[in-house]
Design a protein around this motif. Sequence first.
Motif, PDB file in Angstrom:
ATOM      1  N   ILE A  67     150.619  39.117  93.991  1.00 22.05           N
ATOM      2  CA  ILE A  67     149.230  39.840  93.984  1.00 22.05           C
ATOM      3  C   ILE A  67     148.209  38.776  95.635  1.00 22.05           C
ATOM      4  O   ILE A  67     147.554  39.737  96.045  1.00 22.05           O
TER       5      ILE A  67
ATOM      6  N   THR B  41     150.218  40.821  98.159  1.00 26.52           N
ATOM      7  CA  THR B  41     149.895  42.311  98.789  1.00 26.52           C
ATOM      8  C   THR B  41     148.610  42.233  98.453  1.00 26.52           C
ATOM      9  O   THR B  41     148.102  43.621  98.820  1.00 26.52           O
ATOM     10  N   SER B  42     147.943  41.895  98.916  1.00 25.25           N
ATOM     11  CA  SER B  42     146.166  41.968  98.428  1.00 25.25           C
ATOM     12  C   SER B  42     145.823  43.020  99.352  1.00 25.25           C
ATOM     13  O   SER B  42     144.416  43.256  99.176  1.00 25.25           O
TER      14      SER B  42
ATOM     15  N   ALA C 263     149.206  47.184  98.233  1.00 23.09           N
ATOM     16  CA  ALA C 263     148.531  47.317  97.205  1.00 23.09           C
ATOM     17  C   ALA C 263     148.258  47.718  95.698  1.00 23.09           C
ATOM     18  O   ALA C 263     148.370  47.830  94.936  1.00 23.09           O
ATOM     19  N   PRO C 264     147.795  49.827  96.428  1.00 17.66           N
ATOM     20  CA  PRO C 264     147.623  50.234  95.455  1.00 17.66           C
ATOM     21  C   PRO C 264     149.049  50.357  94.669  1.00 17.66           C
ATOM     22  O   PRO C 264     148.888  50.687  93.422  1.00 17.66           O
TER      23      PRO C 264
ATOM     24  N   TYR D  58     149.289  48.407  91.897  1.00 16.92           N
ATOM     25  CA  TYR D  58     148.479  48.069  90.967  1.00 16.92           C
ATOM     26  C   TYR D  58     148.502  48.939  89.624  1.00 16.92           C
ATOM     27  O   TYR D  58     148.193  48.697  88.912  1.00 16.92           O
ATOM     28  N   THR D  59     148.795  50.465  90.373  1.00 15.94           N
ATOM     29  CA  THR D  59     149.527  50.933  88.981  1.00 15.94           C
ATOM     30  C   THR D  59     150.787  50.391  88.448  1.00 15.94           C
ATOM     31  O   THR D  59     150.618  51.045  87.210  1.00 15.94           O
TER      32      THR D  59
ATOM     33  N   PHE E 261     150.423  47.258  87.101  1.00 12.72           N
ATOM     34  CA  PHE E 261     150.159  46.629  85.966  1.00 12.72           C
ATOM     35  C   PHE E 261     148.744  47.587  84.914  1.00 12.72           C
ATOM     36  O   PHE E 261     148.565  47.098  84.401  1.00 12.72           O
TER      37      PHE E 261
END
Length: 49
Positions: free
Chosen positions: A33, A36-37, A42-43, A46-47, A49
């Motif tokens: 996290i 890759t923030s 990053a998008p 996040y998909t 999780f």
Amino acid sequence: MDFLIDLWGFMKTRKKYWLLPIIITLLLFGTLIIMTSGSAIAPFIYTLF
């Protein structure tokens, strides 16, 4: 570094070796996290999780 030595001493003394995979998994997710923030990946991460 002292924290890791104390943590290992605790797990060794109390026979809590089952905590090691949990700690490693949490560290891997945390670094994923953090790394890759600010990136373009990053998008997509996040998909998952």
